[in-house]
Design a protein around this motif. Structure first.
Motif, PDB file in Angstrom:
ATOM      1  N   PHE A  57       0.805  -1.219   0.000  1.00 39.64           N
ATOM      2  CA  PHE A  57       0.000   0.000   0.000  1.00 39.64           C
ATOM      3  C   PHE A  57       0.837   1.268   0.000  1.00 39.64           C
ATOM      4  CE2 PHE A  57      -3.254  -2.715  -0.032  1.00 39.64           C
ATOM      5  CZ  PHE A  57      -3.837  -3.147   1.146  1.00 39.64           C
ATOM      6  N   GLY A  58       2.103   1.129   0.305  1.00 40.59           N
ATOM      7  CA  GLY A  58       2.935   2.326   0.276  1.00 40.59           C
ATOM      8  C   GLY A  58       3.560   2.508  -1.091  1.00 40.59           C
ATOM      9  N   LEU A 265      -7.347   3.041   2.240  1.00 37.99           N
ATOM     10  CA  LEU A 265      -5.892   3.186   2.343  1.00 37.99           C
ATOM     11  C   LEU A 265      -5.463   4.580   2.769  1.00 37.99           C
ATOM     12  CD1 LEU A 265      -4.628   1.182  -0.726  1.00 37.99           C
ATOM     13  CD2 LEU A 265      -5.173   0.414   1.584  1.00 37.99           C
ATOM     14  N   ASP A 266      -4.625   4.592   3.743  1.00 35.73           N
ATOM     15  CA  ASP A 266      -4.103   5.842   4.274  1.00 35.73           C
ATOM     16  C   ASP A 266      -2.925   6.281   3.425  1.00 35.73           C
ATOM     17  OD1 ASP A 266      -2.746   7.794   5.644  1.00 35.73           O
ATOM     18  OD2 ASP A 266      -2.770   6.740   7.558  1.00 35.73           O
ATOM     19  N   THR A 268      -1.387   9.236   3.584  1.00 37.49           N
ATOM     20  CA  THR A 268      -0.604  10.353   4.099  1.00 37.49           C
ATOM     21  C   THR A 268       0.771   9.870   4.530  1.00 37.49           C
ATOM     22  OG1 THR A 268      -1.342   9.939   6.329  1.00 37.49           O
ATOM     23  CG2 THR A 268      -2.666  11.423   5.002  1.00 37.49           C
ATOM     24  N   ASN A 269       1.585  10.772   4.960  1.00 40.39           N
ATOM     25  CA  ASN A 269       2.897  10.436   5.516  1.00 40.39           C
ATOM     26  C   ASN A 269       3.743   9.582   4.610  1.00 40.39           C
ATOM     27  OD1 ASN A 269       2.542  11.745   7.922  1.00 40.39           O
ATOM     28  ND2 ASN A 269       1.361  10.056   8.733  1.00 40.39           N
ATOM     29  N   ARG A 270       3.649   9.765   3.330  1.00 45.04           N
ATOM     30  CA  ARG A 270       4.478   8.947   2.459  1.00 45.04           C
ATOM     31  C   ARG A 270       5.822   9.629   2.279  1.00 45.04           C
ATOM     32  NH1 ARG A 270       3.215   7.435  -2.549  1.00 45.04           N
ATOM     33  NH2 ARG A 270       4.391   5.551  -2.151  1.00 45.04           N
ATOM     34  N   ASN A 271       6.552   9.700   3.361  1.00 39.76           N
ATOM     35  CA  ASN A 271       7.832  10.399   3.275  1.00 39.76           C
ATOM     36  C   ASN A 271       8.813   9.731   2.357  1.00 39.76           C
ATOM     37  OD1 ASN A 271       7.673  12.720   4.827  1.00 39.76           O
ATOM     38  ND2 ASN A 271       7.503  11.459   6.644  1.00 39.76           N
ATOM     39  N   GLY A 272       8.593   8.468   2.153  1.00 39.18           N
ATOM     40  CA  GLY A 272       9.520   7.745   1.299  1.00 39.18           C
ATOM     41  C   GLY A 272       9.585   8.390  -0.067  1.00 39.18           C
ATOM     42  N   ASP A 273       8.435   8.714  -0.552  1.00 44.60           N
ATOM     43  CA  ASP A 273       8.393   9.385  -1.840  1.00 44.60           C
ATOM     44  C   ASP A 273       7.624  10.657  -1.586  1.00 44.60           C
ATOM     45  OD1 ASP A 273       8.889   9.690  -4.481  1.00 44.60           O
ATOM     46  OD2 ASP A 273       7.771   7.935  -5.105  1.00 44.60           O
ATOM     47  N   GLY A 274       8.176  11.447  -0.690  1.00 46.44           N
ATOM     48  CA  GLY A 274       7.512  12.569  -0.042  1.00 46.44           C
ATOM     49  C   GLY A 274       6.493  13.359  -0.828  1.00 46.44           C
ATOM     50  N   SER A 275       6.624  13.325  -2.155  1.00 40.41           N
ATOM     51  CA  SER A 275       5.709  14.134  -2.944  1.00 40.41           C
ATOM     52  C   SER A 275       4.264  13.714  -2.782  1.00 40.41           C
ATOM     53  CB  SER A 275       6.087  14.022  -4.409  1.00 40.41           C
ATOM     54  OG  SER A 275       6.185  12.661  -4.736  1.00 40.41           O
ATOM     55  N   PHE A 276       4.028  12.459  -2.371  1.00 37.67           N
ATOM     56  CA  PHE A 276       2.644  12.055  -2.252  1.00 37.67           C
ATOM     57  C   PHE A 276       2.093  12.347  -0.870  1.00 37.67           C
ATOM     58  CE2 PHE A 276       4.205   8.591  -5.197  1.00 37.67           C
ATOM     59  CZ  PHE A 276       3.959   9.350  -6.304  1.00 37.67           C
ATOM     60  N   GLN A 277       2.879  13.031  -0.108  1.00 39.50           N
ATOM     61  CA  GLN A 277       2.396  13.286   1.237  1.00 39.50           C
ATOM     62  C   GLN A 277       1.076  14.016   1.182  1.00 39.50           C
ATOM     63  OE1 GLN A 277       5.001  15.710   3.534  1.00 39.50           O
ATOM     64  NE2 GLN A 277       4.575  14.551   5.374  1.00 39.50           N
ATOM     65  N   MET A 284      -3.045  13.876  -7.112  1.00 39.77           N
ATOM     66  CA  MET A 284      -1.705  14.081  -7.638  1.00 39.77           C
ATOM     67  C   MET A 284      -1.678  14.106  -9.150  1.00 39.77           C
ATOM     68  SD  MET A 284       1.220  13.799  -5.510  1.00 39.77           S
ATOM     69  CE  MET A 284       1.030  15.322  -6.288  1.00 39.77           C
TER      70      MET A 284
END
Lengths: 468, 1021
Positions: A57-58, A265-266, A268-277, A284
């Motif tokens: 999901f991430g 699905l949550d 938020t907080n997708r710092n891994g690919d921060g742009s989707f935060q 997007m």
């Protein structure tokens, strides 16, 4: 001789050097862990299960590509440039990387689940309660991965081992057999997850039930499908469910706090690919300020949604940019919590993975096949009334009813998880619809994607799909 | 010693005094006599053939202790212990033959004038081998030596590249015409392994250096520079010689890492004598010679219109598709013209080099200290700069009695790569000629409102800065315990660190794509290696010959780690170097890796009367890279040589013609551990993206616990012949190598959950070939000389066996009996004259193209043969050097793979457009015009890159360099107190003869090899 004596000493030292295995012991790497470590404690086993979420999901793949490619292949979505023409026109190229990912990513998850189940089932290092939840999650993800594989490719190798020697040359297994495993996995998931306190952003027994209902529908087990769907549908509508209720307002369906979301699905907080935060996929990629967005909905879909002027979905779930009285192309606008919009608090939106509306539609279709026409119509009408549309009259023509279900699924579930593409293929209606779409080069074999060329090269026991 | 008896109070005091006096005198006389014996001297003067004094020659007496060094006038005074005749005076000096002068009586000990003769080409000199040196004539192994002067002449920044064409069996290719050599590849005697590393082992002054794992540079980003030459941290002019060890005899002593060959680099050491200062400067200008004839704007636009019409007519496109996303060149842009070749790589690169070395020493100690600076920019539009600062210090010392020897050295270097471009702009060379380069604000141009447009100049909005520091130190000390036994210990230390920053500014990515804003990556890596090698050498006479035994051990510990993190969404591009200005940050992995090796080696050499030679080597190696059960391996070799030129019966008959004749043979086994660390363990790692705020573990790889060495058995047969006092030297060799248990990351099918696994393949690869080296001194008069050096290698590679190939994931990639560097794909049959669709051979005739059934063998990318021809002509003080390099290679990725066919939004050459299909019935060479992959032509075009259409020839002949140098005569220099002054001009890569269809057959898809002009000055005082 003295020399000999002195020579011997260093020789022994040197010989000692080589036989001392301990000299070659090295520090372990700091960025990865061995199986002993990872399966060696409760926390790490839980982390390994947690890893299933972030890997699935991430990852963009599960969040957007199913909609995108499912949309292109069906009659939902188009692209301004010719880059995706092979999907839009259904003339797939076995060499494309995108196609390859739809094969390799699910199998990567399947390995993760297989490895997990094999190690954790007999493990005593984790408490029974937590073990059940983790195993339930693993079974769910494995089932869902196989679900994607069979619906995109047809027959696929059934891999249930973590031993690559055994799995690497497996030939394709018949779809029906794979489905048996999917059902089995989901049933286990339901049992394992019973009573877990996972929130609806994670896998729960209800999510497994919802998935099970969908799978039963896909394989034609109508009775079972209706029953499972009934477990989630609220009592007021003839079910036994207590947790979920259809939202009244179409704009509330995708909220973080929606009561309709079985698995939401949550994103938020997708710092891994921060742009989707803090943004949904639609926000997007699809919401646009331009009259000519890169990706836009097909005219057919827009026409269907706007056919009935009262349909709230046609008014709220799609949008276009109007300039000087000229309407631009439409783009999806379902869950649109966008990156740079200032969203009023309480209106954050999540990605729908499984929602209650689908269960109604599942039960409706199952009921048609079970000849419970009244029940089918009432389920359809429940969805229609929420959408602001006139209810259907009583109907007895099975074919017409099935078409009605197809229509409703089209309008309710468009641009979600590739439903349209899967639906038309499983009901055999693909030829009828797509051959009439002018921009497609449709042939019946195009219902299934070709096995990626790279996989054909890697495993000589794979038979390619017809037409490639 | 007579005792002096002192009579005190004797009767006759005068008598006493006399006696005392007599005793004293006797005492002193005897003493003087003894002292006279001690003070026995030999004096003389050493001159060169032209009567110039030889300074710093070393003079000794055979079998006696002590030595003397000649002074500035060539004079020496040698103290010798006893009067003993006859004795032999030995005079040694590099570059001259060791001269022996017999001394028969006292008369000979003074005023000797000794004339030294210049040493003829190479064969008698000393060659560095593994853990020692050897006389070249007595080698039983295959060793190629390239002198430091050749290395310095060829390059200022890439020592490995300098070897190209100068050593047989050594195949060197440059991959990009940028400073640093850009990914130079070196393969010694063929490729042994399928997928693991093919790099040889480098040993610098005795310190092993594994370039693949110890060089942290380029692990992140170096922009246009790619991965610089593995030895780019060494100033090429600091190199004394490079020896390449090729066969088992030479490499087995390096055990696990010798399978791919060993490259020994020896740096220059100080010379005893007066302090000498050497300075040199040079400057160079380089550019790309070749140009392709791309279309001008009006022809290009005409081509595009025709392509669109053709697609419209065939139904592949509708008028809806005539939009700015697909046809900005026809709709949006005007008809201005940009020569993209000039714009992207039309600059002239300027390079500067400055060096200083100070050396000197006395009889026991010598030192060398030096520094160098080199900088160069590139021919690319992106203002890149490559700079190297280096410093070196070296000291050698031996005790008076030569029992104790010590050497210590340090090399420091700092390389700064400042790249204002992402990577090679090769892909931009065929950009449509009317494409705007920049928008009004000077940023890379993007089509407005099109998030999918990729800009041809986007790389200019990125930067890669890389600073790396390399410290390499070596120390060795040896002590001769007895005449026959010497103990030695060598220590080596290498520390490399790299500090990199890769910035991708806002306009690097499409600004209409909401996905990402600016992004920067910060990366710091470090590797440290420490090695200790104790050794014992024992030499003795045995049965009339000399026996030499070496035993030693190696312990090596290498660690590496890196830290990388990236930032996203900066407030503005100018803030980017500061990581704190990022709105979002992510720290990436921080892996720590360690490798240890422990080994024991021994070598036995026996030389019987300089006629029969035997060399036996054994090494037991352990590496931590492999699973606990498989860490140790045994390696060995046996080498034998017969110096038939020294056999009496040969000398009698042909001694006048044959000055050297040797037959040699070797067989042995070496290993390769070129796989990643920890590859035998199944590992899990942290997932990349969090979900709902948490991350977890997921499986990383599948592993083979039984991972072990790859083994190569090598056989070598050689013949060396020297004629007319070594004026003609021939060295011919045949080698035959077999590698098995191949290490590598082998493909597996995706249904396993992974795409590859590190394992040993049950496969065997065979490499065999012929090598020939011919050195001749064509003309040798007092004033004029002409030497030629020719070498050629004919290698052949074959996959002999691959267990269960049909069931593996490689079954479409390899064929038993063919080279492992083969090309398999579809066979291109030309263009269908009816519709312009490219046609391919459908082997199973089922109307469909699939790799499984229709792939066939198309050729190999191996060189069929390669070699070099070097000439040196000198007339008095003028020297002319020129060398050619040639290579025959049948397949090299060509024009079409990179630049495509006509019709899409990319330029093509006149030649391609002229022969593109346009009308039915036309017999054209290239497929018809189309703008999309969905037309019939477009669908078929998708198969072109997997067919032989994408390949051209890779054969070429290149004039590597022409150098004209002038050494100023002595009498001009004396008033300035200079010892030597040399001036030179040089032209590199002046022309290339090739049928390759794109820029450069050697570099294919990167910056072509540059044509350069160099001017330099070298002064010694």
């Amino acid at each position: 001789m003295k020399a000999k004596k002195y020579l011997c000493l260093p020789m022994f030292l040197l010989a000692g050097l080589t036989s001392c295995d301990g000299m070659l012991d090295i520090d372990p790497p700091t960025d990865s862990y061995t199986a002993e470590t990872v399966y060696g404690s409760e926390e790490s086993i839980e982390a390994l299960a947690e890893g299933l979420y972030s890997a699935n999901f991430g990852d963009m793949f599960y969040l957007i590509w199913q909609e995108l490619f499912g949309g292109f292949c069906a009659d939902e979505l188009l692209c301004r440039s010719t880059s995706y023409d092979d999907f839009v026109q259904n003339v797939y190229n076995p060499n494309t990387g995108n196609l390859s990912s739809f094969w390799t990513k699910p199998y990567s998850t399947i390995y993760h689940c297989n490895d997990f189940i094999i190690h954790v089932e007999p493990s005593t290092l984790i408490s029974e309660a937590k073990k059940k939840v983790c195993l339930g999650e693993a079974h769910f993800f494995r089932a869902y991965s196989y679900f994607l594989l069979v619906n995109f490719f047809g027959d696929v190798p059934l891999v249930l081992t973590n031993n690559y020697e055994e799995s690497r040359l497996l030939p394709r297994t018949a779809k029906e057999t794979v489905y048996e495993t999917i059902v089995d996995d989901l049933q286990k998931a339901v049992v394992y997850l019973d009573g877990s306190d996972n929130p609806n952003t994670k896998v729960t027994a209800e999510a497994a039930t919802a998935m099970l209902a969908r799978v039963y529908l896909y394989i034609g087990q109508w009775d079972a499908a209706a029953k499972e769907a009934g477990k989630l549908i609220p009592v007021a509508d003839g079910g036994t469910g207590t947790k979920f209720v259809l939202e009244d307002d179409v704009n509330d369906v995708f909220l973080k706090t929606t009561r309709e979301g079985i698995l939401n699905l949550d994103c938020t907080n997708r710092n891994g690919d921060g742009s989707f935060q803090k943004s949904t996929m639609i926000g997007m990629f699809f919401v646009s300020a331009s009259q000519n967005p890169t990706y836009y909905l097909s005219d057919e879909l827009v026409a269907d949604l706007q056919e009935d002027p009262k349909d709230l979905r046609g008014q709220n779930w799609i949008k276009c940019v109007e300039k000087d009285g000229v309407k631009g192309k439409y783009f999806p606008y379902k869950n649109k919590y966008s990156n740079d919009a200032s969203v009023p608090s309480g209106r954050e939106e999540y990605e729908p993975f499984l929602r209650l509306a689908e269960q109604y539609l599942i039960r409706a279709e199952a009921r048609v096949h079970l000849k419970d026409y009244t029940g089918a119509v009432s389920d359809l009408n429940r969805i229609r009334s929420r959408a602001g549309v006139e209810p259907l009259p009583a109907m007895t023509d099975e074919n017409k009813l099935l078409l009605a279900v197809e229509e409703e699924r089209r309008k309710e579930l468009f641009f979600e998880r590739g439903h349209r593409w899967f639906d038309l293929n499983r009901t055999g209606r693909a030829d009828a619809i797509y051959s009439k779409v002018s921009y497609k080069q449709w042939v019946p074999e195009a219902s299934l994607w070709p096995i990626p060329e790279s996989e054909m090269k890697a495993n000589r026991y794979l038979e390619q799909n017809l037409g490639y | 010693m007579t005792k002096v008896i002192y009579f005190v109070g004797s009767a006759d005091s005068r008598l006493v005094k006399k006696r005392v006096l007599f005793s004293l005198l006797t005492f002193f006389f005897l003493f003087a006599a003894v002292r006279a014996q001690d003070l026995s001297q030999v004096t003389g003067k050493v001159l060169a053939a032209d009567d110039t004094p030889v300074i710093g020659a070393y003079v000794t007496v055979n079998g006696e202790k002590g030595g003397a060094v000649t002074d500035a006038d060539g004079r020496f005074t040698l103290r010798v212990e006893k009067e003993k005749y006859p004795r032999t005076l030995v005079v040694k000096y590099i570059g001259y033959k060791t001269t022996q002068i017999p001394l028969y009586s006292r008369r000979d000990t003074h005023g000797q004038i000794i004339r030294l003769e210049e040493d003829n080409y190479s064969l008698d000199d000393v060659v560095v081998v593994g853990y020692g040196t050897s006389s070249r004539k007595k080698l039983t192994g295959a060793v190629s030596k390239v002198d430091g002067s050749i290395v310095a002449q060829a390059t200022q920044d890439a020592p490995i590249l300098a070897l190209q064409g100068h050593a047989s069996g050594v195949y060197v290719t440059q991959s990009s015409g940028v400073p640093g050599g850009g990914n130079t590849s070196i393969i010694i005697r063929g490729q042994n392994t399928l997928t693991s590393q093919t790099e040889p082992l480098y040993v610098v002054d005795g310190v092993p250096f594994n370039a693949a794992t110890q060089n942290p540079v380029g692990t992140s980003s170096t922009g246009v520079f790619g991965l610089p030459d593995a030895l780019s941290f060494i100033n090429p002019s600091d190199i004394e010689s490079i020896e390449i060890l090729k066969d088992a005899d030479a490499t087995a002593i390096y055990g696990t890492r010798g399978a791919n060959g060993v490259v020994l680099i020896t740096t220059k050491k100080g010379e005893s004598g007066k302090v000498k200062v050497n300075a040199s400067f040079s400057t160079s200008a380089s550019y790309v010679q070749k140009r392709l004839d791309f279309l001008d704007t009006s022809t290009y636009l005409e081509m595009r219109r025709r392509a669109y019409e053709s697609d419209l007519a065939s139904g592949a496109l509708t008028t809806d598709d005539y939009n700015t996303a697909n046809f900005p060149d026809l709709i949006l842009w005007d008809d201005s013209y940009t020569d993209w070749q000039d714009a992207m790589m039309g600059h002239t690169a300027m390079g500067y080099d400055a060096q200083l070395a100070i050396s000197g020493g006395n009889r026991n100690t010598s030192f060398l200290v030096g520094g160098a600076y080199y900088t160069s920019n590139t021919v690319l539009v992106s203002d890149d700069q490559y700079t190297r600062w280096s410093a070196r210090a070296n000291i050698t010392h031996h005790s008076d009695n030569n029992r104790f020897n010590m050497e210590a050295g340090l090399i420091l270097s700092n390389i700064i790569m400042d790249s204002n471009g992402g990577s090679s702009p090769y892909g931009s060379l065929n950009t449509a000629p009317n494409t705007p380069l920049f928008d009004e604000e000077g940023r890379p141009y993007y089509v407005p409102d099109d998030p999918d447009y990729s800009s041809a100049t986007s790389f200019l909005a990125s930067e890669a800065d890389n600073k790396s520091v390399n410290v390499m130190g070596n120390f060795s000390a040896s002590y001769r315990i007895w005449k026959t036994l010497t103990a030695k210990v060598s220590l080596g230390y290498n520390h490399s660190s790299s500090d990199q920053q890769s910035l991708k500014k806002r306009y690097y990515y499409n600004p209409y794509n909401p996905e990402i804003h600016s992004e920067a990556n910060y990366y710091m890596a470090q590797t440290t290696t420490f090695v200790v090698e104790p050794q014992l050498t024992y030499t003795a006479g045995l049965c009339g010959g000399t026996l030499s035994l070496l035993a030693g051990g190696t312990y090596q510990n290498a660690t590496s780690k890196y830290l990388s993190f990236w930032g996203r969404e900066y407030l503005a591009d100018s803030f980017m170097p500061n990581v704190e200005a990022a709105t979002q940050m992510l720290s990436n992995t921080n892996p720590y890796k360690q490798t240890k090796t422990a080994s024991f080696f021994a070598r036995l050499s026996y030389d019987w009367q300089s006629r029969y030679l035997l060399n036996v080597v054994y090494r037991r190696d352990g590496s931590s890279r492999f699973g606990p059960e498989h860490r140790f391996g045994n390696f060995y070799s046996v080498g034998a040589g017969w110096l038939f030129g020294n056999e009496p019966f040969v000398k009698e008959r042909v001694g006048r013609v044959l000055s050297h004749g040797k037959l040699r043979f070797s067989y042995g086994r070496t290993g390769n551990d070129g796989i990643g660390d920890y590859a035998y363990m199944t590992k899990y790692s942290i997932t990349s993206f969090p979900y709902a705020g948490s991350k977890g573990f997921s499986p990383d790889n599948i592993a083979n616990e039984n991972l072990h060495w790859e083994t190569t058995n090598k056989m070598d047969v050689g013949l060396e012949v020297g004629l007319f006092d070594d004026r003609i030297l021939l060295n011919a060799a045949f080698f035959y190598n077999r590698s098995y248990d191949l290490l590598g990351n082998v493909n597996v099918s995706g249904q396993t959950g992974f795409s590859s696994i590190a394992t040993n393949l049950n496969a065997t690869v065979e490499n065999k070939g012929w090598e020939l080296e011919l050195n001749t001194q064509n003309i040798k008069t007092h004033d004029f000389r002409w030497n030629t050096n020719f070498n050629i290698t004919i290698p052949r590679n074959k996959l002999v066996e691959y267990e269960d190939l049909e069931n593996s994931s490689d079954y479409t990639s390899y064929e038993i009996g063919k080279s492992i560097n083969l090309v398999r794909g579809y066979k291109y049959l030309g263009v269908n004259p009816d519709n312009g669709v490219p046609m391919f051979e459908d082997l199973d005739d089922n109307g469909r193209l699939s790799s499984r059934t229709d792939y066939q063998f198309l050729g190999t990318t191996d060189p069929s043969f390669y070699g070099g021809l070097a000439n040196t002509l000198s007339y008095k003080n003028l020297t002319l050097d020129f060398s050619f390099y040639f290579r025959k290679k049948n397949m090299q990725v060509g024009y079409f793979r990179h630049f495509g066919t006509a019709g899409g939004r990319n330029n093509v050459t006149e030649e391609v457009y002229k022969h593109t299909w346009t009308t039915p019935g036309q017999d054209a060479k290239y497929p018809g015009l189309t703008t999309t992959s969905a037309s019939e032509i477009g669908k078929a075009n998708a198969y072109l890159s997997s067919s032989d259409f994408a390949y051209s020839t890779g054969s070429y002949l290149r004039l590597q360099h022409v150098t004209l140098a002038y050494d100023f005569p002595q009498d001009w220099l004396v008033p300035f107190h200079l010892n030597a002054l040399r001036m030179y001009v040089q032209g590199k890569n002046l022309f290339t003869i090739s049928d390759y269809d794109s820029y450069d057959p050697e570099t294919a898809s990167a910056v072509p090899v540059l044509t350069s002009f160099v001017f330099g000055l070298n002064v010694t005082f």
